[in-house]
Design a protein around this motif. Sequence first.
Motif, short mmCIF file in Angstrom:
data_model
loop_
_atom_site.label_atom_id
_atom_site.label_comp_id
_atom_site.label_asym_id
_atom_site.label_seq_id
_atom_site.Cartn_x
_atom_site.Cartn_y
_atom_site.Cartn_z
N GLY B 1 0.82 -1.20 0.00
CA GLY B 1 0.00 0.00 0.00
C GLY B 1 0.84 1.24 0.00
N ALA B 2 0.21 2.40 -0.10
CA ALA B 2 0.93 3.67 -0.16
C ALA B 2 1.58 3.95 1.18
N GLY B 3 2.77 4.50 1.11
CA GLY B 3 3.49 4.87 2.33
C GLY B 3 3.23 6.31 2.67
N VAL B 4 4.05 6.84 3.55
CA VAL B 4 3.97 8.25 3.93
C VAL B 4 4.54 9.08 2.78
N SER B 5 3.80 10.10 2.39
CA SER B 5 4.31 10.98 1.33
C SER B 5 4.49 12.39 1.87
N GLN B 6 5.46 13.08 1.29
CA GLN B 6 5.75 14.44 1.71
C GLN B 6 5.94 15.31 0.46
N SER B 7 5.53 16.56 0.59
CA SER B 7 5.75 17.50 -0.51
C SER B 7 6.02 18.89 0.03
N PRO B 8 6.83 19.68 -0.69
CA PRO B 8 7.62 19.25 -1.84
C PRO B 8 8.81 18.39 -1.41
N SER B 9 9.50 17.80 -2.36
CA SER B 9 10.68 17.02 -2.00
C SER B 9 11.87 17.95 -1.73
N ASN B 10 11.89 19.06 -2.42
CA ASN B 10 12.93 20.07 -2.21
C ASN B 10 12.28 21.45 -2.19
N LYS B 11 12.80 22.31 -1.32
CA LYS B 11 12.29 23.67 -1.24
C LYS B 11 13.47 24.60 -0.98
N LEU B 21 5.32 22.87 4.67
CA LEU B 21 5.71 21.52 4.28
C LEU B 21 4.53 20.61 4.58
N ARG B 22 4.27 19.69 3.65
CA ARG B 22 3.08 18.86 3.78
C ARG B 22 3.44 17.40 4.00
N CYS B 23 2.61 16.72 4.80
CA CYS B 23 2.79 15.29 5.04
C CYS B 23 1.45 14.58 4.92
N TYR B 104 6.70 4.76 10.55
CA TYR B 104 6.98 4.66 9.12
C TYR B 104 7.24 6.06 8.59
N PHE B 105 8.42 6.20 7.99
CA PHE B 105 8.88 7.53 7.59
C PHE B 105 8.63 7.82 6.12
N GLY B 106 8.37 9.09 5.83
CA GLY B 106 8.32 9.57 4.47
C GLY B 106 9.73 9.88 3.97
N PRO B 107 9.83 10.28 2.69
CA PRO B 107 11.14 10.54 2.09
C PRO B 107 11.76 11.86 2.53
N GLY B 108 10.96 12.73 3.13
CA GLY B 108 11.49 13.99 3.62
C GLY B 108 11.36 15.13 2.63
N THR B 109 11.44 16.35 3.17
CA THR B 109 11.54 17.57 2.38
C THR B 109 12.86 18.23 2.73
#
Lengths: 112, 114
Positions: B1-11, B21-23, B104-109
Amino acid sequence: KQEVTQIPAALSVPEGENLVLNCSFTDSAIYNLQWFRQDPGKGLTSLLLIQSSQREQTSGRLNASLDKSSGRSTLYIAASQPGDSATYLCAVNGFGNEKLTFGTGTRLTIIP
Amino acid sequence: GAGVSQSPSNKVTEKGKDVELRCDPISGHTALYWYRQSLGQGLEFLIYFQGNSAPDKSGLPSDRFSAERTGGSVSTLTIQRTQQEDSAVYLCASSPRGLGDTQYFGPGTRLTVL
């Protein structure tokens, strides 16, 4: 205040060798301890979680032990592979709060 | 299933500007955490949300930092009047119930303040 230390900061070993990563913490009143790996530019991936009442947990080639009274945990990696190269972080979860306190990590390089 | 997502990836932002920053946590997870990873400080806890309870804000470094979680799902971390020392990777995590569950961690911003 909980402090978590990981030694060594970096480790290089030839492929195929077994290895041990160390983690120590100053306050033994923990709820659990987690080991994570972090690949460059990526988030954290949980590897193993050991509850305070447990002595060890195993997943595949990984085995984590916990000695709460002495404030130590080890992560044993058997038959290391180049894909194991990453930074390994341990983190403790204290009683009464939900935050993880992280160590500074061990950067592992497996040499093909 | 979908994991934790974050946006944007770079700022990349200029000093003094505000950033958001969004999670998006894993669906059904009641607990959500924000951490910051910087070269000098390692990985630090910022804030924790659990269901409808008041958040644990004990890790926020200054009153320029705030976070909210709407509808028990998406979270936004806001940094006002950014400073160069705010440059870091901001990581979000979620867990099924909190209470010491696996996080469970997202990829980060990656935030860079010029």
